[in-house]
Design a protein around this motif. Structure first.
Motif, PDB file in Angstrom:
ATOM      1  N   ASN A   1      50.755  46.569  10.775  1.00  0.00           N
ATOM      2  CA  ASN A   1      49.970  46.273   9.510  1.00  0.00           C
ATOM      3  C   ASN A   1      50.987  45.285   8.778  1.00  0.00           C
ATOM      4  N   ILE A   2      52.411  45.667   8.338  1.00  0.00           N
ATOM      5  CA  ILE A   2      53.208  45.334   7.504  1.00  0.00           C
ATOM      6  C   ILE A   2      53.471  43.880   8.195  1.00  0.00           C
ATOM      7  N   THR A   3      53.586  43.699   9.374  1.00  0.00           N
ATOM      8  CA  THR A   3      53.866  42.235   9.783  1.00  0.00           C
ATOM      9  C   THR A   3      52.651  41.457   9.372  1.00  0.00           C
ATOM     10  N   ALA A   4      51.449  41.984   9.904  1.00  0.00           N
ATOM     11  CA  ALA A   4      50.387  41.245   9.568  1.00  0.00           C
ATOM     12  C   ALA A   4      50.249  40.785   7.963  1.00  0.00           C
ATOM     13  N   MET A   5      50.487  41.839   7.096  1.00  0.00           N
ATOM     14  CA  MET A   5      50.537  41.558   5.688  1.00  0.00           C
ATOM     15  C   MET A   5      51.443  40.663   5.266  1.00  0.00           C
ATOM     16  N   LEU A   6      52.689  40.571   5.902  1.00  0.00           N
ATOM     17  CA  LEU A   6      53.600  39.647   5.536  1.00  0.00           C
ATOM     18  C   LEU A   6      53.081  38.108   5.799  1.00  0.00           C
ATOM     19  N   ARG A   7      52.550  38.127   7.000  1.00  0.00           N
ATOM     20  CA  ARG A   7      52.015  36.669   7.490  1.00  0.00           C
ATOM     21  C   ARG A   7      50.990  36.111   6.523  1.00  0.00           C
ATOM     22  N   GLN A   8      50.234  37.075   6.221  1.00  0.00           N
ATOM     23  CA  GLN A   8      49.115  36.983   4.975  1.00  0.00           C
ATOM     24  C   GLN A   8      49.740  36.100   3.652  1.00  0.00           C
ATOM     25  N   MET A   9      50.854  36.685   3.467  1.00  0.00           N
ATOM     26  CA  MET A   9      51.644  36.240   2.344  1.00  0.00           C
ATOM     27  C   MET A   9      52.508  35.219   2.711  1.00  0.00           C
ATOM     28  N   GLY A  10      52.644  34.634   3.641  1.00  0.00           N
ATOM     29  CA  GLY A  10      53.371  33.470   3.988  1.00  0.00           C
ATOM     30  C   GLY A  10      54.792  33.529   4.603  1.00  0.00           C
ATOM     31  N   TYR A  11      55.277  35.141   4.751  1.00  0.00           N
ATOM     32  CA  TYR A  11      56.631  35.263   5.461  1.00  0.00           C
ATOM     33  C   TYR A  11      56.284  35.846   6.933  1.00  0.00           C
ATOM     34  N   ALA A  12      57.614  35.498   7.695  1.00  0.00           N
ATOM     35  CA  ALA A  12      57.541  36.174   9.058  1.00  0.00           C
ATOM     36  C   ALA A  12      57.822  37.556   9.008  1.00  0.00           C
ATOM     37  N   GLY A  13      57.550  38.234   9.890  1.00  0.00           N
ATOM     38  CA  GLY A  13      57.664  39.876  10.116  1.00  0.00           C
ATOM     39  C   GLY A  13      59.094  39.929  10.847  1.00  0.00           C
ATOM     40  N   VAL A  14      59.384  40.940  11.350  1.00  0.00           N
ATOM     41  CA  VAL A  14      60.727  41.202  11.854  1.00  0.00           C
ATOM     42  C   VAL A  14      60.264  42.090  13.319  1.00  0.00           C
ATOM     43  N   PRO A  15      60.947  41.465  14.460  1.00  0.00           N
ATOM     44  CA  PRO A  15      60.396  42.086  15.799  1.00  0.00           C
ATOM     45  C   PRO A  15      61.002  43.621  15.711  1.00  0.00           C
ATOM     46  N   THR A  16      60.072  44.472  16.162  1.00  0.00           N
ATOM     47  CA  THR A  16      60.484  45.916  16.349  1.00  0.00           C
ATOM     48  C   THR A  16      59.936  46.420  17.411  1.00  0.00           C
ATOM     49  N   ASP A  17      59.948  45.566  18.472  1.00  0.00           N
ATOM     50  CA  ASP A  17      59.333  45.958  19.773  1.00  0.00           C
ATOM     51  C   ASP A  17      60.339  47.164  20.413  1.00  0.00           C
TER      52      ASP A  17
END
Length: 171
Positions: free
Chosen positions: A143-159
């Motif tokens: 969810n956090i990654t999707a929210m960041l992308r929505q704001m124009g920022y990349a997420g961070v890999p946590t796989d």
């Protein structure tokens, strides 16, 4: 099985730490910015992960439903209005207690009883409750990654595989 359970919790802790580190590298207040998503802000997601970790930690320690509900009320008050650094510190404290608890267990497959007024009674191995905590955190880090992308920022890999690679490099 116990090493696997401890490793899974180690992954959960690692992934959350990566999220906090990444968020601190972005413009200040990004975690409080309102977005149209599952949660109104990233701070709300982080607070939710923290609260749920606290709930399941209470259950795993064998506390009764009423005691766990007291934990929920206490944690709700504690986290209200906290900033990113404060939430990270609170999370660090609970994750260290959680990890120490797991390391102190003789049998991570021991049966834990969960009693809930609506869902009934469940007997399940402690290791499966840890798996639930990890899955829950993974879902919400997404969810956090999707929210960041929505704001124009990349997420961070946590796989999980990135956690394993990092462990391999340390050893």
């Amino acid at each position: 099985m116990s090493r696997q359970t401890q490793d899974l919790y180690g992954y959960h802790k690692w992934a959350n730490q990566r999220i906090f580190k990444h968020l601190k590298s972005l413009p200040e207040g990004i975690d409080e910015k309102e977005v149209q998503s599952v949660f109104p802000s990233i701070a709300e997601v982080l607070s939710h992960i923290y609260r749920v970790d606290q709930i399941w930690f209470s259950v795993m320690k064998g506390e009764a439903f009423d005691e766990t509900m007291e934990v929920v009320a206490r944690v709700q008050k504690e986290i209200k209005g906290k900033n990113l650094i404060q939430i990270e510190e609170m999370y660090q404290n609970v994750s260290e207690a959680f990890q120490a608890f797991l390391e102190d267990q003789d049998n991570l497959d021991k049966i834990i009883e969960c009693a809930h007024p609506e869902f009934g009674r469940l007997e399940t191995p402690l290791s499966q409750l840890v798996q639930h905590v990890v899955n829950h955190g993974t879902y919400h880090r997404g969810n956090i990654t999707a929210m960041l992308r929505q704001m124009g920022y990349a997420g961070v890999p946590t796989d999980y595989i990135f956690y394993l690679y990092e462990l391999a490099q340390v050893n």
